[in-house]
Structures are given as C-alpha cells and as structure tokens.
Design a protein around this motif. Structure first.
Motif, PDB file in Angstrom:
ATOM      1  N   UNK A 153      50.668  90.010 -10.870  1.00  0.00           N
ATOM      2  CA  UNK A 153      52.067  90.160 -11.313  1.00  0.00           C
ATOM      3  C   UNK A 153      52.127  90.211 -12.837  1.00  0.00           C
ATOM      4  N   UNK A 154      51.352  89.336 -13.475  1.00  0.00           N
ATOM      5  CA  UNK A 154      51.315  89.349 -14.936  1.00  0.00           C
ATOM      6  C   UNK A 154      50.791  90.663 -15.483  1.00  0.00           C
ATOM      7  N   UNK A 155      49.744  91.199 -14.848  1.00  0.00           N
ATOM      8  CA  UNK A 155      49.159  92.463 -15.324  1.00  0.00           C
ATOM      9  C   UNK A 155      50.154  93.616 -15.216  1.00  0.00           C
ATOM     10  N   UNK A 156      50.868  93.711 -14.090  1.00  0.00           N
ATOM     11  CA  UNK A 156      51.817  94.807 -13.909  1.00  0.00           C
ATOM     12  C   UNK A 156      53.007  94.671 -14.855  1.00  0.00           C
ATOM     13  N   UNK A 157      53.462  93.435 -15.074  1.00  0.00           N
ATOM     14  CA  UNK A 157      54.571  93.222 -16.010  1.00  0.00           C
ATOM     15  C   UNK A 157      54.182  93.643 -17.425  1.00  0.00           C
ATOM     16  N   UNK A 158      52.933  93.372 -17.791  1.00  0.00           N
ATOM     17  CA  UNK A 158      52.468  93.765 -19.120  1.00  0.00           C
ATOM     18  C   UNK A 158      52.471  95.280 -19.283  1.00  0.00           C
TER      19      UNK A 158
ATOM     20  N   UNK B 284      50.099  84.395 -17.780  1.00  0.00           N
ATOM     21  CA  UNK B 284      49.718  84.491 -16.367  1.00  0.00           C
ATOM     22  C   UNK B 284      48.432  85.310 -16.192  1.00  0.00           C
ATOM     23  N   UNK B 285      48.371  86.427 -16.902  1.00  0.00           N
ATOM     24  CA  UNK B 285      47.222  87.318 -16.770  1.00  0.00           C
ATOM     25  C   UNK B 285      45.983  86.715 -17.454  1.00  0.00           C
ATOM     26  N   UNK B 286      46.155  86.153 -18.648  1.00  0.00           N
ATOM     27  CA  UNK B 286      45.009  85.640 -19.410  1.00  0.00           C
ATOM     28  C   UNK B 286      44.418  84.393 -18.778  1.00  0.00           C
ATOM     29  N   UNK B 287      45.274  83.504 -18.234  1.00  0.00           N
ATOM     30  CA  UNK B 287      44.794  82.211 -17.752  1.00  0.00           C
ATOM     31  C   UNK B 287      44.512  82.195 -16.249  1.00  0.00           C
TER      32      UNK B 287
END
Length: 530
Positions: free
Chosen positions: A368-373, A360-363
């Motif tokens: 949301x993807x950044x916070x989950x990471x 999610x974050x890369x593409x």
C-alpha cells in the motif's frame, strides 16, 4: 485646568484654540505616562537580569553547569543588559547634556600599536571663511583622530578617522575667526569602538554560522587582539535594539502577501525559575515566509515560549482590525486549526502525507505504501514541470493533470481503507490523508498555493542544525533577538545577497537613514550604497 465657565466666557475662536491646546496637553500627558510605564518595566527587567548575572557568577550555581553552558549564559545576560540599556535610552529620548557628561564612561584600552592602520579623511566641503566681508581661504590648524577597530576574516586593522581643523588666519588675527571641522560620522553604536564591518562579522558568525561569543573571543585572540566576550555581548545587544525597526518592517511586508508558509521547531530555553538548577524549558522558533513562486523573498522567525496556536494568531494579528486574510500553508499540527475560524484559509503539505506512506514502505515493505508513493511521485513530477510557468498556466495544467491523478488517488485510498485492519499503521497513514483531503488539494484551484511546505522547512533547517552549538537560549529576550537578526540574515541569503555585505551596509546606513524609508533596507529591496 480651565473651568467650563471660563471657556464659555471666551469668544468662539479663542475657545476653539484653548480646547485644541488642552487636547494636545492631555495627549502629551498620556504619551509621557505610557513612556514612563515602559521605562519602569524595562528598568525592572534590567534589575532582574543584574540579579541573575550575580547568581550566575556564584560558586553554587557555577557547579550546576558545564563550562560551555556557563559561558553561553553569561554572554546572554550581558547581551540582554546591553539591549535593555539601549531601549531605555531610546525611550527616554535625548537626555540633557549635563546628564550625558555626568554618566561615568569606562576607560577604553588603547588599540595595539602593531595593528595595521588606514586613514579615513573627513574634511569640510567648503574651507572658505564665511565671516561677513572676509571670504579668505582657511588654513588647516590641526586635526582630531578617532580610532575604530575593523576586522576581516583573520586580520584586524584600525581605521583612523582623521577630521581636519580649519580656521581663517585673517579673521583669527582680528579675534573673529571660527573653527570649521567635518561632523563626526554617525555610527550604529554611538562613540563605539567597532566598525560596521566588525559588528556585521560578529552577528553573522553568531546567528548564521552559530558560533557562540566565547568561541569568537578565542578566534579574535588568535588573530592578534583579544575582545572580551562581555564587550562582544554588549555590541550584539545594542545592534539587536537598533535593527528591531527593520525586522518589524520585514514582518509587516510579509503580512501584505496572501499566501504564506508557516512551521515551527523546538529549541531549549533557560527560564529564570530554572536558573539555579540549570534546567531548560522547551521553547519554539516559528518560521513564516512567502512562497517560492513569489518574487518577494522574505522569511521571518519568531521566538515563543510555547507551541500554542495563539502565537500564530498574534503574528498574523487575527484578533485585530488589521487581521491578515489569506491562505496559510502548514503541516498537520493542530495549533494552526484555530486560525481557520478567523478568516484564514488552510492549505496543508502533501509532502507530510507522503512521508506516512514512505515510512510504511521503508520500514515494513508495505505494498500500500509503495503504490501510494507512485501517486505522490506523479503529482510532484507535474509540479516540477510547471515550476517556472506563469500562475495562469500553472493553474490550467493542475486542473487538467493533477486533478485527474488526485481523483484516482482518492478513490484508491477509500477502497484501501476498507481492507486494512483497524488501528494498523497503514490505516493511520490513509486516515491522515483522507481527513485532510480538502486542505491537501487546495493547490489545484489556487495557482499561488504550493503543493508542499518544504520551502519553509528548508529555511528552518539551519536553526535545527544550529541547536548543537547553541545548547540553549539564555532568555526569552535573547531568543527573540536571535530570531530577529536571523530573519534579516536568512532573508538576505535567499535574495542572493552575501549576508555579511548586506548587514555591513545596513549597519553603516541605518544611523542616518530616514525612519519613513526603512523599507528601502529590507533584503528584497536592498541595493548596495553607491
């Protein structure tokens, strides 16, 4: 067969003895029938392979495959035939000497005289005449020499095994003398040409360095001696059959541990039904191993025709009284789910859940993807800090630190789930973790359970890389043989052994090593012969 009336007429002691002998005869008959059925099955499989080999050499079939594919198929068929021959011979036991002498032996080409040679002496321990009343020292009257081909990277040499002949001159004059000679050293291939070092090099090159036999044939030709790939295939097949008990002992050892990793990767396999059109079928190599925290380092590969969860159940013997009970660490593949109904505890990989948010974050640059990471980063940082600690201390820190992070992470996921659109990639990433939350967090309460399945994925990665050189597995038997030998080589590697040195030593010791002590040769217990 003795009638019941005749048994009743015997005295009790004799009747018990006769009944015991009859039971032994029935058991022996059952064993003979089972062995004969197995021999018939193997003989039929060998006949099928011979027909396939004839078909593979036909001009019509040859036109459907590239030269490299045809070479791989030919060497696979030759190797399978050699392994089947070895298995049939083992099941039949030691044949009569007459049968052995009548078996036509192929004429072996003499080794080139220009190859360097070194002598290995074999002399009797005692050269004193043992004839009653003599006791005189014996005289050396000759010798037998057997040459074996050895190989060190880039250099062929010849081992000359010299067995001196000794006789007593005193007794010989009286016509009472006898010849004394050291016994022929046992070899993994009976009366074979190659040394254990050459065999180990062929196996390591094929199954660890992923060099097909047709490429090895060219390498050996450049080194000064051409070894036909059919000969190399025969050696591989016979070694595969000899190493099978050791691989089975390694799998038994693996099943004694209560926490295991499992993973699978696809490989192409040529099935007999697809032989004429050259089409391949998708098969799978399954990998099972102990955890990185376990002092016993072992990995076992299983080659199977499908991705069915039945393969896992069979390996773990879940449908038998000896069913494995423990925690299986896997990815989210549904094939593993059936094991949980048979007493296996499921633990899933947090790294796989992390990859969903990383995509999610890369593409898409998803917030949301950044916070989950960030949550995953915190969890994996805790694991790196406690990696070398004892199990009790690992569990205590996980309970104190990881549990808090997971509680906050779980509440955040539930809140985000209410905000994202239905059917979106973000929703799928969140649902992946929420649906597996119990399995993903199993590591918090069990110190022996790792947070991810990365350990086994690192072991299976070389197989995925080797597919570029394999092109395909030539048969189910070839795939199973490759998986078995790779199990030994990769287990030796993760135990810090040089795979070539380990396999060479095992091949030297295996012919005379007691079957009851085969566990001593497993990679995590192996010590070089003194």
């Amino acid at each position: 067969m003795i009638a019941a009336q005749q048994l009743d007429a015997l005295d009790p002691q004799m009747r018990q003895l006769v009944q015991s002998l009859l039971a032994q005869v029935q058991q022996r008959d059952a064993e003979i029938a089972f062995k004969q059925a197995l021999i018939d099955k193997l003989t039929h499989e060998m006949a099928v392979l011979k027909r396939l080999k004839f078909a593979a050499s036909s001009e019509r079939f040859a036109s459907t495959l590239a030269p490299e594919q045809r070479s791989l198929l030919e060497e696979t068929l030759d190797t399978d035939l050699a392994e089947l021959s070895q298995e049939i011979e083992r099941e039949r036991g030691n044949a009569d000497d007459k049968d052995k002498t009548e078996k036509r032996q192929p004429k072996r080409t003499a080794l080139p005289p220009d190859l360097p040679r070194r002598d290995v002496a074999h002399e009797p321990v005692d050269t004193t005449c043992q004839t009653l009343g003599c006791g005189q020292p014996m005289q050396r009257i000759g010798q037998d020499v057997a040459e074996k081909l050895d190989y060190q990277p880039g250099v062929f040499t010849v081992e000359r095994h010299v067995r001196g002949k000794w006789a007593c001159r005193c007794c010989s004059q009286r016509g009472e003398g006898r010849l004394v000679q050291a016994p022929v050293p046992a070899h993994v291939i009976d009366k074979g040409l190659p040394t254990a070092g050459l065999l180990a090099h062929v196996l390591v090159a094929k199954f660890l360095d992923h060099l097909p036999l047709y490429r090895q044939e060219r390498i050996y030709e450049r080194a000064g001696h051409l070894i036909a790939r059919s000969t190399l295939a025969q050696w591989v097949g016979e070694c595969g059959a000899q190493l099978q008990p050791l691989v089975q002992a390694l799998a038994d050892e693996l099943r004694r541990h209560v926490v295991l990793h499992a993973d699978e990767t696809p490989v192409a396999m040529l099935k007999p039904a697809h032989l004429r059109d050259g089409k391949t079928h998708r098969a799978y190599v399954w990998s099972y191993c102990t955890t990185s925290a376990n002092p016993t380092k072992a990995v076992v590969f299983e080659f199977c025709e499908s991705r069915s969860g039945e393969n896992v159940r069979e390996f773990l013997r879940l449908d038998t009284p000896q069913a494995w009970q423990g925690t299986l660490v896997t990815d989210g593949f549904s094939g593993y789910h059936a094991t949980t109904t048979l007493g296996v505890t499921s633990a899933q990989c947090m790294a796989h859940a992390r990859r969903k948010f990383n995509d999610l974050w890369a593409h898409h640059g998803s917030e949301v993807g950044r916070k989950a990471l960030r949550y995953h980063q915190c969890l994996f940082r805790i694991e790196r800090e406690i990696d070398e600690l004892p199990a009790d201390e690992r569990r205590r820190i996980r309970q104190r630190k990881s549990r808090r992070v997971l509680a906050v992470f779980h509440r955040w996921l539930l809140a985000q789930r209410q905000l994202v659109p239905t059917g979106s990639a973000t929703m799928k990433a969140i649902d992946y973790s929420l649906k597996r939350w119990k399995e993903l967090t199993r590591f918090v309460d069990d110190a022996d359970v790792p947070i991810s399945n990365n350990w086994v994925e690192n072991h299976i990665r070389p197989i995925a890389l080797g597919r570029q050189n394999w092109l395909f597995a030539g048969s189910l038997r070839a795939g199973k043989r490759a998986a078995a030998i790779m199990s030994l080589l990769h287990s030796a590697r993760i135990n810090g052994h040089e795979p070539y040195a380990y396999l060479k030593d095992v091949l030297e010791r295996l012919p005379t090593h007691p079957a009851s002590r085969v566990d001593e040769l497993l990679p995590h217990r192996w010590a070089p012969a003194s």
